[in-house]
Every structure is written in C-alpha cells, then in structure tokens.
Write a protein that holds these residues in place. Structure first.
Motif, PDB file in Angstrom:
ATOM      1  N   MET A   1     115.143  91.089  23.813  1.00 25.57           N
ATOM      2  CA  MET A   1     115.570  91.468  25.084  1.00 25.57           C
ATOM      3  C   MET A   1     116.251  90.678  25.462  1.00 25.57           C
ATOM      4  O   MET A   1     116.356  89.508  26.312  1.00 25.57           O
ATOM      5  CB  MET A   1     114.443  91.363  25.918  1.00 25.57           C
ATOM      6  CG  MET A   1     113.944  92.717  25.374  1.00 25.57           C
ATOM      7  SD  MET A   1     112.373  93.666  26.928  1.00 25.57           S
ATOM      8  CE  MET A   1     113.160  94.810  27.745  1.00 25.57           C
ATOM      9  N   ILE A   2     117.341  90.053  24.408  1.00 25.78           N
ATOM     10  CA  ILE A   2     118.534  89.003  24.509  1.00 25.78           C
ATOM     11  C   ILE A   2     120.000  89.403  23.991  1.00 25.78           C
ATOM     12  O   ILE A   2     120.199  90.135  23.226  1.00 25.78           O
ATOM     13  CB  ILE A   2     117.443  87.922  23.807  1.00 25.78           C
ATOM     14  CG1 ILE A   2     116.017  86.746  23.893  1.00 25.78           C
ATOM     15  CG2 ILE A   2     118.827  86.736  23.784  1.00 25.78           C
ATOM     16  CD1 ILE A   2     115.930  86.060  22.595  1.00 25.78           C
ATOM     17  N   PRO A   3     120.432  89.583  25.354  1.00 28.99           N
ATOM     18  CA  PRO A   3     121.714  89.336  24.647  1.00 28.99           C
ATOM     19  C   PRO A   3     122.482  88.982  23.609  1.00 28.99           C
ATOM     20  O   PRO A   3     121.643  87.824  23.028  1.00 28.99           O
ATOM     21  CB  PRO A   3     122.597  89.686  26.013  1.00 28.99           C
ATOM     22  CG  PRO A   3     121.810  88.150  26.555  1.00 28.99           C
ATOM     23  CD  PRO A   3     120.474  88.617  26.169  1.00 28.99           C
ATOM     24  N   GLY A  34     125.262  91.702  38.659  1.00 23.48           N
ATOM     25  CA  GLY A  34     124.916  91.762  36.766  1.00 23.48           C
ATOM     26  C   GLY A  34     123.591  92.252  36.283  1.00 23.48           C
ATOM     27  O   GLY A  34     123.656  92.468  35.653  1.00 23.48           O
ATOM     28  N   HIS A  35     123.495  93.617  37.732  1.00 29.00           N
ATOM     29  CA  HIS A  35     122.264  94.083  38.076  1.00 29.00           C
ATOM     30  C   HIS A  35     122.530  95.126  37.069  1.00 29.00           C
ATOM     31  O   HIS A  35     121.550  96.312  36.850  1.00 29.00           O
ATOM     32  CB  HIS A  35     121.815  93.930  39.491  1.00 29.00           C
ATOM     33  CG  HIS A  35     120.817  92.530  39.274  1.00 29.00           C
ATOM     34  ND1 HIS A  35     121.510  90.829  38.998  1.00 29.00           N
ATOM     35  CD2 HIS A  35     119.554  92.580  39.910  1.00 29.00           C
ATOM     36  CE1 HIS A  35     121.164  90.418  38.952  1.00 29.00           C
ATOM     37  NE2 HIS A  35     119.637  91.308  39.991  1.00 29.00           N
ATOM     38  N   LEU A  38     123.684  93.361  33.063  1.00 30.25           N
ATOM     39  CA  LEU A  38     122.805  92.414  31.856  1.00 30.25           C
ATOM     40  C   LEU A  38     121.768  93.231  32.037  1.00 30.25           C
ATOM     41  O   LEU A  38     121.006  92.697  30.544  1.00 30.25           O
ATOM     42  CB  LEU A  38     122.814  90.805  32.886  1.00 30.25           C
ATOM     43  CG  LEU A  38     123.157  90.057  33.139  1.00 30.25           C
ATOM     44  CD1 LEU A  38     123.004  89.264  33.897  1.00 30.25           C
ATOM     45  CD2 LEU A  38     124.448  90.213  32.334  1.00 30.25           C
ATOM     46  N   PRO A  39     120.760  94.309  32.428  1.00 25.13           N
ATOM     47  CA  PRO A  39     119.792  94.491  31.611  1.00 25.13           C
ATOM     48  C   PRO A  39     120.488  95.525  30.360  1.00 25.13           C
ATOM     49  O   PRO A  39     119.672  95.370  28.840  1.00 25.13           O
ATOM     50  CB  PRO A  39     119.053  95.581  32.725  1.00 25.13           C
ATOM     51  CG  PRO A  39     119.956  95.027  34.132  1.00 25.13           C
ATOM     52  CD  PRO A  39     120.821  94.139  33.503  1.00 25.13           C
ATOM     53  N   LYS A  42     121.241  93.046  27.858  1.00 25.51           N
ATOM     54  CA  LYS A  42     119.420  92.597  26.695  1.00 25.51           C
ATOM     55  C   LYS A  42     118.666  93.600  25.892  1.00 25.51           C
ATOM     56  O   LYS A  42     118.170  92.863  25.055  1.00 25.51           O
ATOM     57  CB  LYS A  42     118.765  92.652  27.707  1.00 25.51           C
ATOM     58  CG  LYS A  42     119.194  91.136  28.737  1.00 25.51           C
ATOM     59  CD  LYS A  42     118.513  90.759  29.942  1.00 25.51           C
ATOM     60  CE  LYS A  42     116.941  91.127  30.382  1.00 25.51           C
ATOM     61  NZ  LYS A  42     116.481  90.616  31.511  1.00 25.51           N
ATOM     62  N   LEU A  43     119.334  94.747  26.137  1.00 27.18           N
ATOM     63  CA  LEU A  43     118.837  95.590  25.218  1.00 27.18           C
ATOM     64  C   LEU A  43     119.587  96.492  23.818  1.00 27.18           C
ATOM     65  O   LEU A  43     119.726  96.659  23.535  1.00 27.18           O
ATOM     66  CB  LEU A  43     118.011  96.572  26.259  1.00 27.18           C
ATOM     67  CG  LEU A  43     117.807  96.778  26.710  1.00 27.18           C
ATOM     68  CD1 LEU A  43     117.168  98.611  27.829  1.00 27.18           C
ATOM     69  CD2 LEU A  43     116.114  96.680  26.548  1.00 27.18           C
ATOM     70  N   ARG A  44     120.635  96.156  24.346  1.00 25.51           N
ATOM     71  CA  ARG A  44     121.926  95.597  23.471  1.00 25.51           C
ATOM     72  C   ARG A  44     122.733  97.070  23.233  1.00 25.51           C
ATOM     73  O   ARG A  44     122.887  97.353  21.993  1.00 25.51           O
ATOM     74  CB  ARG A  44     120.910  94.602  22.449  1.00 25.51           C
ATOM     75  CG  ARG A  44     121.086  93.347  21.900  1.00 25.51           C
ATOM     76  CD  ARG A  44     121.000  92.547  20.889  1.00 25.51           C
ATOM     77  NE  ARG A  44     120.819  91.263  20.890  1.00 25.51           N
ATOM     78  CZ  ARG A  44     119.894  90.356  19.664  1.00 25.51           C
ATOM     79  NH1 ARG A  44     120.435  90.284  18.994  1.00 25.51           N
ATOM     80  NH2 ARG A  44     120.227  88.845  20.799  1.00 25.51           N
TER      81      ARG A  44
ATOM     82  N   ASP B 329     107.900  90.226  23.188  1.00 26.52           N
ATOM     83  CA  ASP B 329     108.488  90.737  24.576  1.00 26.52           C
ATOM     84  C   ASP B 329     107.844  92.466  24.825  1.00 26.52           C
ATOM     85  O   ASP B 329     107.909  93.099  24.414  1.00 26.52           O
ATOM     86  CB  ASP B 329     110.199  90.924  24.156  1.00 26.52           C
ATOM     87  CG  ASP B 329     110.608  92.185  23.982  1.00 26.52           C
ATOM     88  OD1 ASP B 329     110.174  93.131  23.802  1.00 26.52           O
ATOM     89  OD2 ASP B 329     111.984  91.815  22.344  1.00 26.52           O
TER      90      ASP B 329
ATOM     91  N   ASN C  41     111.369  91.781  31.444  1.00 26.86           N
ATOM     92  CA  ASN C  41     112.440  91.770  31.136  1.00 26.86           C
ATOM     93  C   ASN C  41     113.431  92.812  31.361  1.00 26.86           C
ATOM     94  O   ASN C  41     114.969  92.915  30.987  1.00 26.86           O
ATOM     95  CB  ASN C  41     112.642  91.221  29.728  1.00 26.86           C
ATOM     96  CG  ASN C  41     112.969  89.793  29.174  1.00 26.86           C
ATOM     97  OD1 ASN C  41     114.123  89.473  30.156  1.00 26.86           O
ATOM     98  ND2 ASN C  41     112.248  89.818  28.312  1.00 26.86           N
ATOM     99  N   THR C  61     117.785  88.588  35.176  1.00 21.98           N
ATOM    100  CA  THR C  61     118.420  89.115  35.298  1.00 21.98           C
ATOM    101  C   THR C  61     119.414  88.275  36.005  1.00 21.98           C
ATOM    102  O   THR C  61     120.393  89.310  36.447  1.00 21.98           O
ATOM    103  CB  THR C  61     117.842  90.329  36.372  1.00 21.98           C
ATOM    104  OG1 THR C  61     117.468  90.925  35.514  1.00 21.98           O
ATOM    105  CG2 THR C  61     119.296  91.248  35.615  1.00 21.98           C
ATOM    106  N   GLN C  66     125.279  81.832  35.459  1.00 21.56           N
ATOM    107  CA  GLN C  66     126.340  82.494  36.969  1.00 21.56           C
ATOM    108  C   GLN C  66     125.342  81.575  38.087  1.00 21.56           C
ATOM    109  O   GLN C  66     125.804  81.424  39.188  1.00 21.56           O
ATOM    110  CB  GLN C  66     125.417  83.593  37.252  1.00 21.56           C
ATOM    111  CG  GLN C  66     125.801  84.356  36.676  1.00 21.56           C
ATOM    112  CD  GLN C  66     124.967  86.176  36.509  1.00 21.56           C
ATOM    113  OE1 GLN C  66     124.612  86.268  35.983  1.00 21.56           O
ATOM    114  NE2 GLN C  66     125.797  86.643  37.069  1.00 21.56           N
TER     115      GLN C  66
END
Lengths: 282, 862, 158
Positions: A1-3, A34-35, A38-39, A42-44, B329, C41, C61, C66
C-alpha cells in the motif's frame, strides 16, 4: 500500500498548473486534497508519473457572494463549505451535503474541485450541484469556459475536462426561498452513499412550482431524476409520493455488494420522496 | 462467597497500562528498529487455486535496495532441516489418544515426540508441513502447508515469493519484477459445494475436501424425536468474519550473537506457544529461542496462531544473519490473517407442546479454508459443548465436518465456536416459541436450569459450574421495561408506522478458562491448559509478578496488580506485572478463550498466598511467636492479642532476602511460583435485550437500546469488565448487522479493505445499559469466571431476534447475518410476494434469501 | 528527492524525501514518532490521525511534501508543561482504550472535534468520530472520555 514513485510539481498559479499539464501530457495528474487520488495510487490502481499539486495556490479557496449567485473556489475544502456562513444561509444544500462527505479528517483535506473533477457518481456533491444547476468555470490553455453541471459529467470517472484544463470555480445559485434536502443512504456514516438524493424545490401558491432532483450513485455519472421532476412540476404537495415513484426512471444503477440495481432503484424512489417532503418543509 | 472486602479487588483502579498508550510511547512491533535490519515484502497469489508453472525472481534481485529474493523452492531446505519437525507430530499426531494416554500412564518415553517407534504401525508423514495443533480425529486429513508455496497455491493470498530489501518501499517495488506463470485451477469457494459429488478438490493429493468429521452424542436422540409433539428444523449461516485487529500482524527476528540463537518479536497473543512451534518448525533449539510479544494492538483470536510470516522471518534471519522485519499491510491482513466463523448449521429441536425441549440435533459444515491452522479444526468443537446453551434436556447429537475450500484459512475469532452455538440455540428457541404459541421469554423459562452453585451435568456431557438464569432474565426485563416496549411495539404496529420496533432476547453462557489439561487432551487440542505465576518480593519490599498470560488490551497489568496487592497487603503501585517475554517467563499458556483471569489471575492469587504463608512463618520467627498466633492484615503480621508486636510484609521480605536469621532449613527470599491447572472450565452467563427500530421502507436497522445483565462471578476491576462487555457486544452487533467476508466465484476476496468490509464506528453502535449479578464459580478459590467473549456470544442472536421480531407482522421468521438493509428490504419484498428483482450481483456465494426463507419456516412433524 | 521543512510537535525538521513518501511514514520512519500508527491504509480507520495546522487529518493519505511548510502535531506533542492533555487524561479516566492502538488517532480526532464543536452532543461526538475505528471498546467509553473533557472545560465536576 505504497504508491509507485512519481515526480512532484508545485503549481504556483492556475496558469502554471496549465503549463505543467501541457508539459507532462497524459502522465500527469492534478493533486488537490488528494483524498480521491492518493487512495487509488496506494493500491497502485492509478500510476501517474507526475503529480501537480494545486495545494499551494492560495486564491482558489473562497466563497464569494456574486450578487445573483455564489462562487466557490475549486480548492475550497469540504470543512470550509460546511461552516461558511454565506453558504449556510444562501445555499444550505452545499454546506449540508459537504458535511456528509467522508469523515472530519477527509473533510479537512478534500476539496469541492477535487471531488467534482474526479467525476465519481458515488460522490455526494456532484448530484447536489446538478440539482442546483450549478456552473463550473474551467481554465485551460485555450482560455476560460463555463460549463453547466448537467454537461460536465460524461461517463464513469470521465468529465468534460480536457487534459490541460483545470476546474477553478463552482457557481451555485442563491436558494432564496426554495426548499432543499439531501438524503444520503449508507450503512456507516463514513461510507460512500449507496444512493443519495438531492432536492431543490420551489413553492408556488401552495403547490410545487418546480423541483430539481439529483441522484448519487444511480449510474455511471450523477443524474437528474427528470421524470419525477416533471411529475412534481405544479403538483400538489400531497402527491409527492406518487410523483417521486418515477425517480429511478432513466437511471442505470450498478449492482454490487452493497445493493442490487433493483434495490438502488427502490431507494432512489423512497429517498426522493423523503427529500422532496423535507425540502417542502424547509 | 460474596465479594471479599479487599482493598483493590472489585474497585475501578485506573489502568496502569494507559500512560504509554495515551502518550504515544508504546512499543509496537513496527516501532522496533534494529541496526542492519532488513525489510521483507511478500508476493502473494492473485489466484485462489492454481499451479505455479514457473517463477523467476532474478529481476527483482537486481532492483535498488534489494538484498535477496527467494521462491518457495529456494527456501524449501530452510525449514526442511528436521523432517520430523512439525507441531502436529510433536503434539502426538499419528498416535491415537488412547495410545498417548496409555503411554503417559505407563510412564514410558515422553509421548510428545512422534517417531516410527512411538507410533507403531501408523506411518509418520515426513513430508507434511503444517501449523495445526488441534487434530480432532486419527484420520484427520492434514494438507501440506509450505510457508512459501512451491508447486501450487490454494487461496488468494498464499505466499509465492519473498523479497528482502533495505527499506519497505524498495521491497514493495521489487515485487513488481517477479514473474510468475500460473495455471489456474477450479476453485472451491463454497462449503456446501465443496462436499458435493464431483466437486473440484482443494488438495488433490488428499482426495477429498473433508478434513475430518467429529461427533458427540448423549442420551437417546431418536427417542427424544419420537416422543416429541413438535419438531423444528432450521438452517443458519455463520458468515465468514475478518478479525481486523487495528494493529496488523508484524514480526522482527533478530539473530543473537551470544547464544547463537534468535529473538523473535511478534505481534502475537501467544509468545510461549509460538516459541515452541517455531523451534520445532524451524529446527532452532528451543533454549536458544526467545519470543517477545511487545505491545500488541488487539488480537481477537487472529494473533492466536503461528503464521508462515513468523517462520519466514526467523528463517531469513538465520540465512542472512541480520535482523529481519515484516509488517503486514492491511490488504495482506484481509487475505493472510485467519478468518473466523464460516459455518453452515443444520439444527433440529424436539420438544413438547408445552415448549419443553427433549432433544437437539446439530450438523455442521465448518469451513477450514485452504489449510489447517493452529486450532482451526477445534473451533466448531469448542462450540459443540454449548449448543444446548442455558437449557437442560436429555438427548443431544452433534456432528461437524471440517471442509477445505480455496479461501483464507479459518481459526479462532472472538468467541470461537461459541457465538455460532449460542446463535443457533437462541434462534431456534424463538422458532419453538412461535410453534407452540408462547412468549419467547416464557419458553426460555420453561427450559432453564434451576439455579445451582455446584457443578451440574449438561446435555453436552460436561458440567456447568454455577448458574442462575431466572435472576438475570428477570432483571434485564425490568431494566428494559419489557412491558413498556411491548406497548410501544403494539402502537407502532397498529398505526402502520413505517419504522417498526423489534425486541430481541438472548440468554447465553460462555465456556471460559480454557484449562483442564486432561480435558484438552481428551479433545486432542494439542495444547495444555495450566497457567503459571511467580510472585516475588524484592529486597526493597516491592513486588514483581511474572505471569504466563499475554495481554493485548485486557488490562492484566492492572488486574493482576490488584490481585497481588490485596493478597500481600501492599500498595497496588508497588506491584509490577511482567509478561510477554519468554526470557522473563519461560512458561506460560498465553491469552485466549477468556482464560486469563480464571487460570492466570487465580495463579497470581495462589502464588501470592504462598508468599504470605512463607512470610507468616518468618514473621513468627522474627517476633518469637508461634506461627499459629500470627495474624495478617493490611500487609502487617501481628501476634494475636498483642497488636504492638508486629512486622510488615516488607520487613519480612527484607529479612528473607538477607537470610541472616530465618527459621531453620528455610530458603532465602520470598519468591513463589505456582502452576495451576483448574479442575473445570468456568461458565459465565447472562441475558441480553436488543431494541431495534427497523425502517421498513429502506430496510435500515438502527439499534436504539441494548440492555444486558451479565454474571461473570466476582469482578476484579469493574471498569475493565464493562469495557470487555462493550467491545464484545460491539463485535456481536458487527456480525449481526455489518460484517461479512465476501468472495466472488473466482475466489477473490471482494471485501478486502476497510472500505468494503464494514467495521461499525461510533455512530453505528448504541449506548449499552449493563448490570451485573455475582454468582461465584466453585472451580477456583476466587470464584472468578472470565468475561472476554461474553458480549460477542450474547449479542448476535439478540440483534437478529430483534430484527425478526420487528418484521414478524410480515410473517418473516428469519434473516441471515449480516442483516443488511438490502437483505431486510428483500425479505419484506419476498414476504409481500412482490417482485424484488433478482439479486443479480449476489457475490456472497450463498443461497439466496428467497431460498432461505423456505428453509426457515420451521417444519412441524407432529 | 525533494527538500521539505515542517514543524512537528513544536520542532522544525528539514528532510529530503521522495515525493511519494506518505506523511505517516515520514513521521514514523524519518522522525521516529512511533505514536503515529498505521492502521488501514485506506483512509478508513483513523489510527494515523495527526493535526496539520490544528486540524485532524489522516496521515496515511497525505504526502509528506504536501505538509511542507506546515505545522504538524502528533499525540507526542500535545502535553503541556509535562502534563497530559485533558483528552489524554480523560481517555485514561473513562477507560476509553483497551489495546491502545487506535488511541493516539482517536485522541487527536477528539481534540479536533471539540475545537470545532465544543458543545457537541453525544450524537455529534459519535458522528465526529465516524472516521476513527476502534475494535476493542465498542466506543462507549471513548464517547464518555470526550464528554469528560467537555465537563472539565465547562467547569462542571466530572
């Protein structure tokens, strides 16, 4: 869970953001709160190679009284709209709907521009903006244009925004005496709507003058319940139930683990009735 | 026995655990950073069932920061060093229970090492790698469980490759460069389909999807059904649940240059059991292994296991000679940490027309998932003993078949078998009430035990310790104002209110204090039930207590301090509780199954009493008085009749420490260790009422009030007990209304994040109105019973009974859990004969609601 | 890599970070603040909640970049003069925590909640904590803890 790794650019102004968009082409994404973005990064599920941060542009966070309408800067956060006195007074539907988005932490970051640009039919604000017949001000390398909310959402997560365009302002009418309501149906307070219904109703001599109904999560884009709107036009308040029984007409809700499309259609009818009734009582 | 007039026990002592936790100073596994530490990321199978036709990690090895990458084949030898070494073998798998018991009685060789010699004719499968300990029958089928899969993957989430890198981001990035070719196989994603003829096999080498069948029978069940005026048959589904401790799992394995062994830090409930199993699985000498459970952020059974990742971390630390860290995770947590529940329950009840139960048949299919985990097969068996619940009758017949599926393995989730049992009996008794035309309260009363305070036989062949059901039921009816609620319900029904009121009951008992080792042996749990405590008074008069329990939110540091402080007559802040480190407490049986207080807490009390006994002898010596004349109160020994002649226990501790002048033959210091193995389980009980408001237009269920009267015996710390009940009820409500692990047809987990798996938040849950009664257990000197799972057991049927009660005017008699708005609405549509549309996106892999409703009408054969 | 500067718990920090670094990981890994916890996460559970410029956010997030130039406060930075923040005290007194893993996030969300709505009703407190999940307490004592702070603030006996 990392971009995945990406480059990061800070837009100093809207024009700078447009310039950066042009430079980086399809690989770039605008970052507002970013909401939404970004999620999925993070899941790519989204892998932009450049993020252009609009967060440093100060002059996009505002609510202004423009006489016949209110102007909301695209970077105005949900929490700002929630507590803005002008909005509360003149267009309570937006303040209230913003207060139902996500949770307080999300509302401290998420913006109206980000929410609208993402074009998610399950978001609450787009259907409210449809019911309000809001206008969106868009800036791009070709200049500025204004698009009606009804023309903005094109398909699932697709809007009329060109790759080098930035949504800068949302214009909503003052409601004056019109009643309004937003009915969000979800299983947990923090969740997306299973179905949501926004209603703006104008009264006329004891009957309904006109009603505009926006539907959340009833198709690939936010929708208007046009059949119900026609049935409500000039109708007696006692006939709301009958008139809203067509609220799901023309919709194509999906089926998923939260609801079947049939159940969504049913909810749209029930919530439309409740929304119009509440709007009439306001 | 009534609540003792002690200083701390029974008082709401604020928790000693809190300061580190509220200031953000706790020591979670993910906070451990060691010099030279490397990070592990794991590639997991996206397929539920597939052959691995090729796998190549070479490109991953070339990525920045990557130190090593391994496939299952690369590591095969690393846990393969001792071919006999699997926990099942060590716990006696391969020998029948009789053989093991006989051998133990004959005082022969230890019965814990399985060799061809000790197992006689039964061959030992040298190839089987497994984490299972609880093996219910001699012919239980145990699949091979490689920590990193080699030829075949059996659930989405099975580990297929390992990357070790200098940081987590880099390790994660490198996973994208591993190339795997899979040949997908047909997955088994439904427990009933799994046992149908011609079903695809999860493990082809085993030749069946049935792992075991275990039965229990008492009385003459056929006679009971023959005599019955009324028989009722119901089917209930226990959806899979995902435990979701807010702290995911994690492990750090650190080579110890001094001993040549390893220290393993793991977010686990069971450091002691983990130590033993890891030693065996990885062939590390147990004396060179130290396991530490640092601060652990919740468990709920999900950390009561031994996991592949713990083995991988230890083996990599050995292979690479550096500290290795793996932190799960949340996506992994959903796939790779055990799930709970997952049962299909067929229940039959035989009763008289007066509503008296004569007998009960239970047939279960229990979803084991892809592999057998530590206690996985035992979970439905634990439940077997409480299907009769708080009702007494003559005949009982139970059978469970454990079934393999291509889904995440299942094991203990809070309640572990007992919520399932309680749900079944508390639902079917409602059907009985309907059938015989009685109020659900009345039908319960007719089947309760007369109150008792000595061990009493149950239909399941065990003995409950003490119980007074009428007392708790009467009180909860008052508390909830049952008459008032009925009146409101009547009003709403008459006025056609779209929001209907539901009143739901549950009367429950819980098996606590997983303990008597001989009973656990009889059940073939592969575990023991004793607990240990060491109480030592230091030279300065302060107290250290070393416990074998391993708390992760239960507040043992506070409660055990209260127990020790009262026994010793010292200040509660002069006591420290040490736990969770096998170097401090080499022995212990850890924390699960609501066992800690009735086994571990009682051990503390017993050890402290032994300290007092020794101190009494020394005090008599110091005061030149007879031991029999010594009185002990408030931490002070005095001579009867001469209160001026006294010494404090701290004085005694100092004297014992110095050893200048102790009674002849007495050893120095006040340090006593107790190993306590209780004679029976304990059985708390209670009665709950859930009041719901059901929006019949949308199907939305709101819990308006929740009332409970619980009896867990004497209470050490009421605020902690209340907290356990609150949290337990919340998890029970969550099962009843919100949570469900849903798989699609391909075996993908659809609810794989906290966005889709609906853990209720503060707005969704009610305020709880709770009271307690106190019925001590005769099982231990403190009379205590335990409370950890009570709420989770009592709540689901109370909630569902309430929803069904609200909808009873529609003729609705059942709704499966979770009673989502969609399901409730659908049930109303079905009941009204209206076209509800198809559930065209039924991803649950379960029978549709419409099909269920015919099953749940309750057949009457009389 | 990008150079960022932020004030965290009253202290200025400068760092070179990858743009993709989450604020959560920056606080935990680069600044060693183990009191900010990783939970879901997916912006669901709130265990990672910190304040940016006094408002609650979920640090899983938010990108570290930022937060450049902003003031970040974690549970480690809310004590004053060596004394616990009233919210920390209240969680302790009301037994608003069990395993304690959600607690720092819950405390930071609660402080932000009362700052924005000091007289929140019980229902508003519950809704204000909708973004924070606790698996242990069933929330009852968390709500009580927030109410305890309200009572203290309003000068009423707890």
């Amino acid at each position: 869970m990392i971009p995945i790794a990406f480059d990061y650019e800070v837009a100093e102004s809207v024009d700078h953001a447009i310039e950066l968009l042009k430079e980086n082409g399809d690989e770039a994404k605008l970052l507002a709160g970013g909401h939404s973005l970004l999620p999925i990064m993070k899941l790519r599920l989204a892998t932009p190679t450049v993020l252009i941060d609009l967060g440093r542009i100060d002059d996009l966070n505002y609510v202004r009284d423009e006489g016949d309408h209110l102007a909301i800067g695209a970077m105005t956060r949900h929490c700002d709209m929630e507590r803005d006195a002008t909005l509360q007074e003149q267009c309570g539907l937006i303040s209230y709907t913003a207060s139902l988005v996500g949770d307080p932490q999300v509302r401290h970051r998420g913006t109206i521009g980000g929410s609208v640009s993402h074009g998610d039919a399950a978001s609450d604000l787009p259907s409210a903006l449809l019911a309000l017949e809001a206008n969106f001000v868009i800036k791009g390398s070709g200049g500025e244009r204004t698009v009606a909310a009804g023309d903005f959402f094109e398909d699932y997560l697709q809007t009329t925004l060109a790759p080098d365009e930035v949504l800068t302002e949302i214009q909503v009418p003052k409601l004056n005496g019109a009643g309004w309501s937003y009915k969000k149906f979800n299983r947990r307070a923090q969740d997306w709507a299973v179905v949501g219904v926004a209603a703006v109703v104008e009264r006329s001599n004891g009957s309904i003058g006109s009603a505009r109904i926006g539907l959340t999560n009833m198709g690939s884009t936010p929708l208007r319940a046009t059949a119900a709107e026609s049935a409500l036009s000039g109708a007696d308040p006692s006939s709301v139930a009958e008139a809203t029984s067509s609220a799901d007409e023309g919709t194509s809700p999906s089926s998923d683990i939260a609801a079947s499309s049939e159940y969504r259609r049913h909810l749209a009818r029930v919530l439309s009735r409740r929304a119009v009734e509440e709007a009439l009582s306001r | 026995m009534t609540q003792a007039p002690e200083r701390y026990i029974g008082g709401g002592v604020p928790r000693k655990e809190d300061p580190a936790l509220v200031t953000g100073r706790a020591n979670w596994t993910d906070n451990i950073k060691l010099p030279g530490m490397l990070h592990v990321s794991l590639l997991r199978s996206p397929y539920a069932h597939a052959k691995i036709t090729s796998i190549d990690v070479s490109a991953a090895r070339e990525q920045p920061g990557v130190v090593a990458a391994f496939t299952g084949d690369d590591l095969a030898e690393d846990w393969d060093k001792n071919p006999q070494a699997n926990p099942a073998a060590v716990t006696g798998y391969g020998m029948s229970l009789d053989q093991r018991v006989r051998q133990a009685q004959e005082g022969g060789e230890s019965s814990v090492t399985d060799t061809p010699e000790t197992t006689g004719e039964q061959p030992v499968d040298e190839k089987t790698r497994t984490f299972v300990s609880w093996i219910p029958t001699d012919d239980t089928k145990i699949p091979n469980h490689w920590p990193v899969a080699r030829d075949e993957v059996n659930y989405a989430g099975d580990i297929v490759a390992v990357v070790v890198a200098t940081d987590r981001y880099k390790a994660q990035d490198a996973l994208e460069f591993i190339e795997v070719d899979y040949e997908p196989m047909e997955p088994v994603v439904d427990v009933e389909a799994a046992v149908a003829d011609g079903a695809p096999l999860v493990h082809e080498d085993i030749g069946t999807n049935e792992s075991f069948t275990w039965t229990l029978a008492t009385g003459d069940i056929d006679d009971a059904f023959n005599r019955a005026d009324v028989t009722i048959k119901e089917r209930y589904l226990q959806q899979r649940l995902i435990p979701n401790a807010i702290e995911t799992r994690g492990v750090v394995a650190n080579p110890d240059a001094i001993t040549g062994g390893y220290t393993v830090y793991s977010s686990t409930q069971i450091p002691h059991i983990l130590k033993y199993v890891l030693a065996v699985y990885c062939d590390v000498p147990e004396q060179q292994l130290r396991v530490v459970a640092p601060d652990v952020g919740g468990g709920f059974g999900s950390k009561l296991n031994v996991y592949a990742e713990e083995v991988i971390a230890l083996v990599l630390a050995r292979k690479l000679g550096v500290p290795i860290k793996w932190i799960e995770d949340r996506s992994e947590n959903y796939l790779a940490t055990i799930h709970g529940r997952g049962q299909v329950q067929d229940i039959e009840l035989a009763a008289t027309s007066e509503g008296k139960i004569l007998g009960m048949r239970v047939n279960l299919l229990a979803d084991m998932g892809a592999y057998l985990m530590l206690d996985g097969p035992g979970i439905p068996i634990l439940g077997a003993f409480v299907y009769p619940g708080v009702y007494t009758f003559d005949a009982y017949d139970f059978s469970v078949t454990g079934v393999f599926t291509n889904m995440t393995p299942t094991d203990a989730y809070r309640g572990a078998g007992r919520p399932e049992a309680c749900f079944a009996i508390e639902r079917i008794i409602e059907a009985l009430a309907r059938e015989v035309g009685l109020d659900p309260v009345e039908v319960r009363r007719r089947n309760f035990y007369e109150p008792f305070d000595e061990p009493t036989d149950t239909p399941a062949g065990i003995q409950y310790d003490s119980m007074n059901m009428p007392m708790v039921l009467d009180r909860v009816l008052e508390l909830a104002d049952y008459e008032g609620l009925l009146e409101e319900q009547r009003r709403r029904r008459e006025s056609g209110d779209p929001v209907q009121l539901g009143i739901g009951f549950s009367t429950y008992t819980e098996i606590c204090g997983l303990a008597p080792s001989q009973v656990l042996a009889g059940l073939r749990t592969g575990g023991s039930g004793w607990e240990t405590a060491k109480v030592q008074m230091l030279a300065s008069g302060k107290v250290e207590v070393i416990t074998g329990t391993s708390p992760h939110g239960q507040g043992h540091v506070t409660s055990w301090s209260q127990i020790a402080a009262d026994a010793l007559g010292v200040d509660v802040n002069d006591v420290e509780i040490l736990h969770g480190d096998t170097a401090l407490s080499p022995y212990g049986r850890d924390t699960y199954g609501s066992r800690s207080l009735p086994v571990g807490g009682v051990s503390v009390h017993l050890a402290a009493q032994q300290v007092v006994d020794k101190a009494r002898k020394i005090s008599a010596h110091m005061l030149e008085a007879a031991e029999g004349d010594m009185e002990f109160e408030g931490g002070r020994f005095s001579v009867a009749g001469s209160p001026d002649q006294n010494v404090t226990i701290q004085d005694v501790a100092a004297a014992a420490y110095m050893n200048y002048d102790l009674p002849e033959g007495m050893e120095p210091v006040l340090s006593e260790e107790v190993f306590w193995d209780p004679p029976n389980f304990t059985f708390p009980f209670g009665a709950h009422i859930c009041v719901t408001e059901v929006d019949t237009e949308t199907g939305f269920v709101k819990i308006r009030d929740y009332f409970g009267v619980d009896d867990c015996g004497p209470v050490i710390n009421p605020i902690i007990v209340d907290g356990q009940l609150h949290g337990g009820i919340a998890q029970g409500v969550a099962q009843a209304l919100y949570e469900e692990a849903i798989y699609d047809e391909e075996g993908n987990l659809t609810t794989g994040s906290m966005v889709d798996y609906l853990i209720p938040g503060a707005p969704e849950l009610p305020k709880y109105t709770l009271e307690r009664t106190v019925t001590p257990s005769p099982t231990n000197v403190m009379g205590v019973k335990g409370v950890g799972e009570a709420g989770t057991i009592g709540a689901p049927p109370a909630v569902i009974n309430s929803v069904v009660d609200a909808l009873s005017p529609y003729g609705i008699t059942h709704i499966d859990m979770p009673a989502s708005p969609w399901k409730v609405w659908q049930a109303i549509q079905d009941a009204q004969g209206q076209e509800a549309g198809t559930r065209d996106a039924d991803l649950s892999g379960r029978p549709s609601q419409a099909a269920d409703s015919t099953d749940t009408e309750g057949g009457t054969d009389s | 890599m990008r150079r960022i500067q932020m004030t965290v718990d009253g202290r200025a920090h400068v760092a070179e970070v990858e743009p993709r670094l989450l604020l959560l990981h920056h606080l935990r890994e680069n600044l060693g603040i183990g009191g900010v916890h990783t939970g879901c996460n997916t912006t669901s559970c709130g265990a990672c909640t910190v304040h940016i410029d006094g408002e609650s956010v979920k640090s899983c997030t938010v990108l570290a970049v930022q937060a450049d130039g902003h003031e970040v406060t974690t549970v480690r930075g809310i004590m004053e003069n060596g004394l616990w923040h009233p919210m920390q005290q209240a969680f302790h007194e009301a037994h608003g925590l069990q395993c304690g893993y959600c607690t720092p996030g819950m405390i930071m969300a609660s402080i932000s909640l009362l700052k924005e709505n000091p007289d929140a009703t019980e229902q508003e407190i519950r809704e204000g904590l909708e973004g924070n999940l606790c698996r242990c307490t069933g929330y009852e004592n968390i709500v009580k803890a927030v109410q305890l702070v309200q009572q203290h603030t309003n000068g009423q006996p707890a």
